[in-house]
Design a protein around this motif. Structure first.
Motif, PDB file in Angstrom:
ATOM      1  N   GLY A 274       0.509  -1.000  -0.101  1.00  0.00           N
ATOM      2  CA  GLY A 274       0.206  -0.173  -0.278  1.00  0.00           C
ATOM      3  C   GLY A 274       0.629   1.413   0.214  1.00  0.00           C
ATOM      4  O   GLY A 274       0.622   2.358  -0.118  1.00  0.00           O
ATOM      5  N   GLU A 275       1.827   1.010   0.786  1.00  0.00           N
ATOM      6  CA  GLU A 275       2.927   2.629   0.231  1.00  0.00           C
ATOM      7  C   GLU A 275       4.232   1.818   0.040  1.00  0.00           C
ATOM      8  O   GLU A 275       5.379   1.798   1.252  1.00  0.00           O
ATOM      9  CB  GLU A 275       2.738   2.927   2.265  1.00  0.00           C
ATOM     10  N   ILE A 276       4.706   1.381  -1.336  1.00  0.00           N
ATOM     11  CA  ILE A 276       5.373   0.896  -1.944  1.00  0.00           C
ATOM     12  C   ILE A 276       7.049   1.943  -1.944  1.00  0.00           C
ATOM     13  O   ILE A 276       6.075   3.537  -2.184  1.00  0.00           O
ATOM     14  CB  ILE A 276       5.793  -0.109  -2.932  1.00  0.00           C
ATOM     15  N   LYS A 277       8.012   1.653  -1.154  1.00  0.00           N
ATOM     16  CA  LYS A 277       9.123   2.434  -1.606  1.00  0.00           C
ATOM     17  C   LYS A 277       9.723   2.727  -3.280  1.00  0.00           C
ATOM     18  O   LYS A 277       9.939   2.102  -3.718  1.00  0.00           O
ATOM     19  CB  LYS A 277      10.401   2.752  -0.635  1.00  0.00           C
ATOM     20  N   GLU A 278       9.755   3.962  -3.547  1.00  0.00           N
ATOM     21  CA  GLU A 278      10.491   3.544  -4.842  1.00  0.00           C
ATOM     22  C   GLU A 278      11.641   3.127  -5.061  1.00  0.00           C
ATOM     23  O   GLU A 278      12.786   3.485  -3.954  1.00  0.00           O
ATOM     24  CB  GLU A 278      10.629   5.090  -5.145  1.00  0.00           C
ATOM     25  N   HIS A 279      11.759   2.736  -5.710  1.00  0.00           N
ATOM     26  CA  HIS A 279      13.848   2.358  -6.799  1.00  0.00           C
ATOM     27  C   HIS A 279      14.154   0.697  -5.593  1.00  0.00           C
ATOM     28  O   HIS A 279      15.020   1.380  -5.063  1.00  0.00           O
ATOM     29  CB  HIS A 279      13.986   3.419  -6.922  1.00  0.00           C
ATOM     30  N   SER A 280      12.432   0.402  -4.616  1.00  0.00           N
ATOM     31  CA  SER A 280      13.224  -1.023  -3.156  1.00  0.00           C
ATOM     32  C   SER A 280      13.375  -1.999  -4.336  1.00  0.00           C
ATOM     33  O   SER A 280      12.686  -2.466  -5.107  1.00  0.00           O
ATOM     34  CB  SER A 280      12.592  -0.661  -2.141  1.00  0.00           C
ATOM     35  N   ALA A 281      14.292  -2.354  -3.999  1.00  0.00           N
ATOM     36  CA  ALA A 281      14.930  -4.110  -3.548  1.00  0.00           C
ATOM     37  C   ALA A 281      13.192  -5.012  -3.599  1.00  0.00           C
ATOM     38  O   ALA A 281      12.698  -5.102  -4.630  1.00  0.00           O
ATOM     39  CB  ALA A 281      15.634  -4.573  -3.539  1.00  0.00           C
ATOM     40  N   PHE A 282      13.329  -4.828  -2.135  1.00  0.00           N
ATOM     41  CA  PHE A 282      11.809  -5.320  -1.918  1.00  0.00           C
ATOM     42  C   PHE A 282      10.365  -4.846  -1.321  1.00  0.00           C
ATOM     43  O   PHE A 282      10.937  -3.556  -1.319  1.00  0.00           O
ATOM     44  CB  PHE A 282      11.817  -6.090  -0.483  1.00  0.00           C
ATOM     45  N   SER A 283       9.631  -5.373  -2.609  1.00  0.00           N
ATOM     46  CA  SER A 283       8.534  -3.873  -2.568  1.00  0.00           C
ATOM     47  C   SER A 283       6.991  -4.095  -1.309  1.00  0.00           C
ATOM     48  O   SER A 283       7.545  -2.437  -0.614  1.00  0.00           O
ATOM     49  CB  SER A 283       7.250  -4.588  -3.789  1.00  0.00           C
ATOM     50  N   TYR A 284       7.721  -5.381   0.069  1.00  0.00           N
ATOM     51  CA  TYR A 284       6.951  -4.797   0.360  1.00  0.00           C
ATOM     52  C   TYR A 284       8.020  -4.994   1.861  1.00  0.00           C
ATOM     53  O   TYR A 284       8.649  -6.370   2.462  1.00  0.00           O
ATOM     54  CB  TYR A 284       6.119  -6.076   1.145  1.00  0.00           C
ATOM     55  N   GLN A 285       9.034  -4.054   2.204  1.00  0.00           N
ATOM     56  CA  GLN A 285       9.966  -4.377   2.780  1.00  0.00           C
ATOM     57  C   GLN A 285      10.074  -4.308   4.275  1.00  0.00           C
ATOM     58  O   GLN A 285      11.094  -5.197   4.753  1.00  0.00           O
ATOM     59  CB  GLN A 285      10.671  -2.276   2.705  1.00  0.00           C
ATOM     60  N   VAL A 286       8.987  -3.880   4.934  1.00  0.00           N
ATOM     61  CA  VAL A 286       8.367  -3.587   6.473  1.00  0.00           C
ATOM     62  C   VAL A 286       8.198  -6.004   6.855  1.00  0.00           C
ATOM     63  O   VAL A 286       8.444  -6.453   7.505  1.00  0.00           O
ATOM     64  CB  VAL A 286       7.305  -3.401   6.718  1.00  0.00           C
TER      65      VAL A 286
END
Length: 479
Positions: A274-286
């Motif tokens: 729902g709040e994906i960080k831009e240019h991140s490796a994992f889409s769901y980091q938390v």
């Protein structure tokens, strides 16, 4: 005779004066060597810390020196050489720049630089990283900034939702009912009226086997399925570069305040469903920090299952105290037990229906959370979304709910789970996330968090072309 006496006197005095002058000159030289060495060492240490990792600062607001300097692997020797080269550049600037000079009265050069201490991010199970993260939140929001994570976690624990036995109770009740029906079936003939009776819980149990994400998400086909080779990340590496721990005078943030501030840092800097960080490796980091799987979808599914268990426990607890809803379930149970010819199953079947109803409501709760809305922790008649008439068809009504309710959001659940998770696990997986993100940027393919230092103590050995030498030690760190 008089002129000769004066000449001898001047000769004697000149020798004494010359010795004094040479002594003064040598003393000035020694003082200059010490002063110049101190100034040059300070400039070299400043220059070393000025080489902080730009991507780490831009993405995570952390100041660290990358001890690999873009190379294949981090090493303390790299930092030592950088400091030594900066010292020699300032000792002998005329060799680097076109500067007209006369006589170099000190002729100094740095012979060797050794790091006596170095604090790397992963030291003390990540305490060095946590200290910077907490300081960042303090400086930005102040000491009074504490989020709701600790409160939510305490409420979930106090109410028993985190370790509820609702699933085991359901299975035990279901086994009791099925065993009774099987015994009855063995006693009756083929024309027994209860032969094809289907319990409401059987219909709901079919949904249990479908997987929660297909029900919780309005668009399951759009969920991220990115996979990352986690074996290359910090928490899976067999060996790491070890420093000397927290710098002198620094302490590891702890207690409710420190943990809440650190958890706030994670929720601010890392992306979620729902709040994906831009240019991140994992889409769901938390979600990765909570579950540690190499696939986004697996991590999201595991988190959804956790929330589902909490919601199911809360909803079941409410249903077993709501007399009106119990009567609705009991009416159906009476009919079923009559058809079966097993009146003693009225109460167990009632319980099974309530468990099924709680599950149906919990799935709808997840849909609400995945849609970005909030769900009350404890339901009331007004906030209950699944009418009894929709129990068997609840999958077709998941998007029908009252919006704008108060309660806990999806991120609130993530925050509560983070607060309850082992700090060491959280820190190691957070560093995994950071490594994976930084490695996506140009020139950082081999980036490692255990190769990042934020405090160093260096000792330099300096020699002079005039036969003098000295040692100097300096400690510098990011504040």
């Amino acid at each position: 005779m008089k002129d000769g006496y004066i000449t001898v006197y001047l000769s004697l005095v000149t020798g004494i004066l010359l010795s004094l002058i040479l002594t003064v000159v040598e003393g000035v030289r020694l003082h200059t060597i010490r002063s110049q060495t101190e100034c040059v060492m300070d400039m070299a240490m400043d220059s070393a810390l000025a080489e902080y990792h730009r991507e780490l600062l831009e993405q995570y607001d952390l100041f660290f020196i990358d001890l690999s300097y873009g190379g294949p692997s981090p090493s303390f020797a790299n930092a030592e050489e950088h400091i030594r080269s900066y010292m020699n550049m300032n000792f002998q600037p005329f060799q680097v720049f076109d500067i007209p000079v006369g006589k170099d009265l000190t002729a100094l050069s740095a012979d060797e630089v050794v790091l006596l201490q170095a604090s790397v991010a992963s030291d003390d199970a990540g305490a060095v990283l946590k200290r910077q993260a907490v300081d960042y939140v303090k400086n930005r929001w102040g000491l009074s900034y504490l989020n709701q994570a600790a409160v939510n976690a305490e409420v979930l624990g106090r109410r028993g939702y985190l370790d509820s036995d609702v699933e085991q109770r359901r299975l035990d009740t279901e086994r009791q009912v099925k065993d009774k029906i099987l015994q009855k079936q063995q006693q009756e003939d083929e024309d027994w009226e209860g032969q094809n009776v289907e319990l409401p819980s059987d219909v709901v149990n079919q949904a249990r086997g479908e997987g929660i994400l297909g029900l919780a998400s309005a668009a399951p086909g759009e969920l991220s399925r990115t996979s990352i080779p986690v074996q290359t990340l910090l928490s899976h590496r067999g060996s790491m570069l070890e420093g000397t721990g927290l710098a002198e005078g620094k302490t590891k943030p702890s207690g409710i305040s420190g943990n809440c501030l650190f958890q706030s840092y994670i929720m601010e800097k890392c992306g979620t469903y729902g709040e994906i960080k831009e240019h991140s490796a994992f889409s769901y980091q938390v979600e990765y920090i909570l579950e540690g799987g190499g696939n986004d979808l697996d991590n999201l599914r595991a988190v959804a299952d956790k929330i589902l268990l909490v919601r199911e426990a809360a909803n079941a607890a409410y249903l077993f105290t709501d007399g009106a809803k119990q009567e609705q379930a009991r009416g159906t149970a009476l009919l079923i037990s009559s058809v079966l010819g097993l009146p003693e199953l009225t109460e167990p079947v009632t319980a099974l229906i309530l468990f099924a109803w709680a599950y149906a409501e919990s799935v709808r709760d997840l849909r609400i959370l995945f849609d970005g809305e909030k769900v009350p922790l404890v339901k009331t008649t007004e906030s209950w979304n699944t009418p009894y008439s929709q129990l068997l068809t609840f999958r077709g009504h998941l998007s029908e709910y009252t919006k704008g309710q108060s309660g806990m959001s999806y991120r609130d659940y993530l925050g509560a789970f983070l607060y309850l998770q082992s700090e060491e696990t959280t820190l190691r997986r957070l560093m995994d996330v950071m490594e994976a993100d930084i490695r996506m940027t140009p020139g950082n393919e081999n980036f490692r968090m255990d190769g990042c230092a934020d405090a160093i103590t260096a000792q330099a050995s300096v020699k002079s072309g005039y036969g003098r030498s000295c040692q100097i030690t300096r400690s510098y760190q990011y504040e």
